[in-house]
Enzyme design. Sequence first.
Site, short mmCIF file in Angstrom:
data_model
loop_
_atom_site.label_atom_id
_atom_site.label_comp_id
_atom_site.label_asym_id
_atom_site.label_seq_id
_atom_site.Cartn_x
_atom_site.Cartn_y
_atom_site.Cartn_z
N HIS A 291 -25.64 -15.82 27.02
CA HIS A 291 -26.75 -15.45 26.15
C HIS A 291 -27.42 -14.18 26.67
O HIS A 291 -27.15 -13.73 27.78
CB HIS A 291 -27.79 -16.58 26.09
CG HIS A 291 -27.38 -17.72 25.21
ND1 HIS A 291 -26.56 -18.73 25.64
CD2 HIS A 291 -27.67 -18.00 23.91
CE1 HIS A 291 -26.36 -19.59 24.66
NE2 HIS A 291 -27.03 -19.17 23.60
N LYS B 125 -33.16 -15.06 27.79
CA LYS B 125 -33.15 -16.51 27.64
C LYS B 125 -33.63 -17.16 28.93
O LYS B 125 -33.20 -16.78 30.03
CB LYS B 125 -31.75 -17.01 27.28
CG LYS B 125 -31.71 -18.50 26.94
CD LYS B 125 -30.41 -18.89 26.28
CE LYS B 125 -30.35 -20.37 25.95
NZ LYS B 125 -31.42 -20.77 25.00
#
Length: 243
Positions: free
Chosen positions: A131, A135
């Site tokens: 990600h 995040k």
Amino acid sequence: MARIGIIGSEGRMGHALVQAIAAAGHELAGGVDKGGDVASLADASEALLDFSAPFALDANLHAAIGAGVPILVGTTGLDEANQVALDCAARAIPVLQTGNTSLGVTLLAHLVREAASRLGPEWDIEVLEMHHRMKVDAPSGTALLLGQAAAEGRGVELADNSERGRDGQTGARKAGAIGFASLRGGTVAGDHTVIFAGEHERLALSHSAEDRMIFAHGAVRAAAWLIGRDAGRYTMPQVLGLS
């Protein structure tokens, strides 16, 4: 056409949900963020979408119950106490909680469950996810969703068979373990691969999110699907008719 309210409307997902609601022909009932009047939003809505934060979950569920409207919770990083709160709310209203609202990921989890069931415990399972750099939780909610699917396919508890954060002299891989690896960087919306490693062969099932809108479209579809359902816990596979 349904009136859908957004909790966490100023975040990146919140902005995507506004677009998805309009694209699906529904009406935006409004949006709130930290410190906002969730109860008033619930009263004005036929369904709620919650992509806020774990600490706000109890208040958001209370507002949904008070208004008698279903709620889809896409917030990640929830703990056991949050799950208990969701179970309690589901006695009064329809509740759908998921780590990923993508329709593609929903189907991927179904395939992972099937593969884990049919291949057997001699195949090692690893869940790899990547990600964007911003995040804050790991493994991702989607990675855990896929790991749970694999555990269900094997008929075991994920909590008892999970391996994470390997570093240093870890020893040999535990038989039957479901491993997780998390990568972070750039602006990656979300890449997930479940690897089944057997003797002299590997099977990889993957999904790549190219735009955050896939999650928004899936969430809106699920929220509209919840309207009119009986109280209870629901899942994304049910939205697709997979279970």
